[in-house]
Enzyme design. Structure first.
Site, PDB file in Angstrom:
ATOM      1  N   CYS A 131       0.799  -1.804   0.018  1.00  0.00           N
ATOM      2  CA  CYS A 131      -0.555  -0.004   0.102  1.00  0.00           C
ATOM      3  C   CYS A 131       1.235   1.033  -0.127  1.00  0.00           C
ATOM      4  CB  CYS A 131      -1.281  -0.037   1.064  1.00  0.00           C
ATOM      5  SG  CYS A 131      -0.165  -0.558   2.815  1.00  0.00           S
ATOM      6  N   HIS A 243      -3.132   6.329   4.710  1.00  0.00           N
ATOM      7  CA  HIS A 243      -1.383   6.839   4.909  1.00  0.00           C
ATOM      8  C   HIS A 243      -0.627   7.884   4.438  1.00  0.00           C
ATOM      9  CE1 HIS A 243      -1.830   2.290   5.615  1.00  0.00           C
ATOM     10  NE2 HIS A 243      -1.011   1.878   4.814  1.00  0.00           N
TER      11      HIS A 243
HETATM   12  N1  LIG Z   1      -4.596  -3.647   4.637  1.00  0.00           N
HETATM   13  C1  LIG Z   1      -4.541  -3.330   3.726  1.00  0.00           C
HETATM   14  O1  LIG Z   1      -3.792  -1.850   3.403  1.00  0.00           O
HETATM   15  C2  LIG Z   1      -3.388  -3.812   2.417  1.00  0.00           C
HETATM   16  C3  LIG Z   1      -2.373  -3.193   1.464  1.00  0.00           C
HETATM   17  C4  LIG Z   1      -2.210  -4.339   1.005  1.00  0.00           C
HETATM   18  C5  LIG Z   1      -1.982  -5.707   0.829  1.00  0.00           C
HETATM   19  N2  LIG Z   1      -2.517  -6.616   2.099  1.00  0.00           N
HETATM   20  C6  LIG Z   1      -2.380  -7.317   2.067  1.00  0.00           C
HETATM   21  O2  LIG Z   1      -3.532  -7.959   2.028  1.00  0.00           O
HETATM   22  C7  LIG Z   1      -3.831  -9.466   2.628  1.00  0.00           C
HETATM   23  C8  LIG Z   1      -5.118  -9.355   3.368  1.00  0.00           C
HETATM   24  O3  LIG Z   1      -5.400  -8.038   4.398  1.00  0.00           O
HETATM   25  P1  LIG Z   1      -6.617  -7.791   4.573  1.00  0.00           P
HETATM   26  O4  LIG Z   1      -6.018  -6.436   5.532  1.00  0.00           O
HETATM   27  O5  LIG Z   1      -7.537  -7.795   4.081  1.00  0.00           O
HETATM   28  O6  LIG Z   1      -6.741  -8.744   6.133  1.00  0.00           O
HETATM   29  P2  LIG Z   1      -8.117  -8.957   7.001  1.00  0.00           P
HETATM   30  O7  LIG Z   1      -9.117  -8.117   7.255  1.00  0.00           O
HETATM   31  O8  LIG Z   1      -7.411 -10.021   8.351  1.00  0.00           O
HETATM   32  O9  LIG Z   1      -8.728 -10.149   6.172  1.00  0.00           O
HETATM   33  C9  LIG Z   1      -8.229 -11.467   5.726  1.00  0.00           C
HETATM   34  C10 LIG Z   1      -8.922 -12.263   4.966  1.00  0.00           C
HETATM   35  O10 LIG Z   1      -8.360 -13.069   4.556  1.00  0.00           O
HETATM   36  C11 LIG Z   1      -9.033 -14.320   5.201  1.00  0.00           C
HETATM   37  N3  LIG Z   1      -8.029 -15.595   5.972  1.00  0.00           N
HETATM   38  C12 LIG Z   1      -7.187 -15.819   6.279  1.00  0.00           C
HETATM   39  N4  LIG Z   1      -7.001 -17.019   6.608  1.00  0.00           N
HETATM   40  C13 LIG Z   1      -7.257 -17.622   5.403  1.00  0.00           C
HETATM   41  C14 LIG Z   1      -6.736 -18.615   4.907  1.00  0.00           C
HETATM   42  N5  LIG Z   1      -6.587 -20.002   5.297  1.00  0.00           N
HETATM   43  N6  LIG Z   1      -8.385 -19.711   3.759  1.00  0.00           N
HETATM   44  C15 LIG Z   1      -9.230 -18.710   3.072  1.00  0.00           C
HETATM   45  N7  LIG Z   1      -9.057 -17.448   3.791  1.00  0.00           N
HETATM   46  C16 LIG Z   1      -8.297 -17.200   4.820  1.00  0.00           C
HETATM   47  C17 LIG Z   1     -10.049 -14.012   6.216  1.00  0.00           C
HETATM   48  O11 LIG Z   1     -10.902 -15.032   6.309  1.00  0.00           O
HETATM   49  P3  LIG Z   1     -12.067 -15.404   7.211  1.00  0.00           P
HETATM   50  O12 LIG Z   1     -12.655 -14.165   7.957  1.00  0.00           O
HETATM   51  O13 LIG Z   1     -12.421 -16.416   7.474  1.00  0.00           O
HETATM   52  O14 LIG Z   1     -10.733 -15.151   8.400  1.00  0.00           O
HETATM   53  C18 LIG Z   1     -10.465 -12.790   5.883  1.00  0.00           C
HETATM   54  O15 LIG Z   1     -10.800 -12.970   4.750  1.00  0.00           O
HETATM   55  C19 LIG Z   1      -2.993  -9.280   3.622  1.00  0.00           C
HETATM   56  O16 LIG Z   1      -1.551 -10.450   2.866  1.00  0.00           O
HETATM   57  C20 LIG Z   1      -2.109  -7.825   3.917  1.00  0.00           C
HETATM   58  O17 LIG Z   1      -0.654  -7.526   3.889  1.00  0.00           O
HETATM   59  C21 LIG Z   1      -3.582  -5.404   2.384  1.00  0.00           C
END
Ligand SMILES: NC(=O)c1ccc[n+]([C@@H]2O[C@H](COP(=O)([O-])OP(=O)(O)OC[C@H]3O[C@@H](n4cnc5c(N)ncnc54)[C@H](OP(=O)(O)O)[C@@H]3O)[C@@H](O)[C@H]2O)c1
Length: 353
Positions: A131, A243
């Site tokens: 991001c 951010h």
């Molecule tokens: N937030 C940002 O600004 C941002 C920016 C760029 C990249 N990212 C990346 O994107 C990813 C997710 O970020 P987020 O902020 O959305 O995290 P989050 O809010 O914690 O959500 C995680 C998601 O992944 C799913 N998940 C976790 N373990 C899983 C599994 N074993 N099988 C299938 N689904 C699974 C969760 O499902 P459940 O609800 O079923 O647990 C939930 O839908 C991370 O790798 C992060 O580094 C985030």
């Protein structure tokens, strides 16, 4: 027949934002499948104002017939399931860090290097950058075209939503706890985040930098130019969404503030809000829910030969993650996967703009 999309990680911060952007763009709910872990399988997620999607379990989900997978289930999960999806013919756009530096996986910001999308055929995977990198390179690109960037020194002020849903809950609970005299609990962050700043995002590297800082340097070089030196300090701040970055840029050639401002104003995806008065700049809180990368506080840095300073702000869940991925999907559908659409509504709509 139409393009079929799967949003993997659909219940998370990024996944929910992806669903909201797809719905805003008029993609019919019938063409989108929500996928997450077995914990949320069988539950529902909102799709726009009126629809809900049933959540499927990733472990059991068959990607056959899915054209594009928008993935954000965490790096370890993508490492296993993105290649499985690609093998089934689904082009994966992955938000996690896992594939970003793989030489056979393009790392794409549509305003900066859209041509790299063509390399998706190597592994069937396209990586979405970090991001903090995305918003910085969108602002750097027009300036690099103008005067060639040599070096960037950046300090970030990153919101807690960048660390997922649980991190947002931790800021909320700690803030509330402090007001009502409850003990503070720390699970996501290493130190108290409420009323504090933490100069530590992702793990420490051998040279003393953190992996988030390393990502900003190597990803900028992969996307924009391998010769640009980047020194980053990444800091988590008690902001829910948005951010901010204080970016200092050193150029090879002379560049005036006026030239920089004109180039940024003309650049895709950038909004220049830069009035040297109270309220004449954008803050993270104001960027939440917005698409552009906002640039403010553009000024000369007289301490180097050709230097500029600026303040760059964006919604980390939209341009920093979900919107960037959906923009890549748009280009894929328009320029690369047209033969799959069979004249679909989504495809037709996209072709006609
Ligand atoms: N937030 C940002 O600004 C941002 C920016 C760029 C990249 N990212 C990346 O994107 C990813 C997710 O970020 P987020 O902020 O959305 O995290 P989050 O809010 O914690 O959500 C995680 C998601 O992944 C799913 N998940 C976790 N373990 C899983 C599994 N074993 N099988 C299938 N689904 C699974 C969760 O499902 P459940 O609800 O079923 O647990 C939930 O839908 C991370 O790798 C992060 O580094 C985030």
């Amino acid at each position: 027949m139409s393009f079929k999309l799967a949003v993997v990680g659909a219940t998370g911060n990024v996944g929910r934002e992806m669903l909201s952007i797809l719905a805003e763009r008029g993609v019919p709910a019938d063409d989108v499948t929500a996928v997450a872990s077995e914990r949320s399988a069988g539950g529902e997620v909102s799709y726009g104002e009126d629809d809900v999607l049933k959540v499927e379990d990733l472990e059991r989900f068959d990607f056959e017939g899915i054209d594009i997978g928008l993935f954000s289930p965490g790096a370890k999960v993508s490492a296993i399931h993105a290649p499985r999806a690609a093998k089934a013919g689904c082009v994966v756009i992955d938000n996690t860090s896992h594939f970003r530096m793989d030489p056979d996986v393009p790392l794409v910001v549509p305003e900066v290097n859209p041509g790299a999308i063509a390399q998706y055929e190597k592994r069937g995977i396209i990586a979405n950058p970090n991001c903090s990198t995305i918003q910085m390179v969108v602002a750097l690109k027009p300036l690099h075209d103008l005067a060639r960037i040599k070096r960037v020194v950046v300090a970030t002020y990153q919101s807690v939503s960048g660390a997922g849903r649980e991190a947002m809950d931790e800021l909320f609970n700690q803030t509330r706890g402090i007001y009502v005299n409850d003990p503070i609990t720390k699970e996501v962050f290493t130190k108290q985040i409420a009323f504090n700043c933490i100069p530590h995002i992702d793990v420490f590297m051998e040279d003393g930098s953190t992996k988030e800082e390393w990502k900003m340097a190597v990803e900028t070089r992969k996307i924009l130019d391998p010769d640009i030196a980047v020194h980053a300090t990444c800091v988590r701040v008690p902001v829910f969404i948005g951010h901010a970055e204080a970016v200092n840029v050193e150029f090879e050639r002379p560049i005036s503030v006026e030239e920089a401002r004109a180039a940024l104003k003309a650049a895709p995806g950038v909004s220049v809000i830069d009035h040297r008065v109270d309220e004449g700049y954008v803050t993270p809180q104001e960027s939440a829910g917005e698409d552009p990368v906002f640039v403010s506080r553009i000024r000369r840095d007289p301490t180097v030969k050709h230097g500029l300073g600026m303040w760059v702000v964006a919604d980390n869940l939209r341009k920093g993650a979900a919107l960037n991925a959906v923009q890549i999907a748009d280009i894929l559908m328009r320029d690369y996967l047209e033969d799959r659409s069979g004249g679909s509504d989504v495809g037709q709509r996209r072709r006609t703009g």
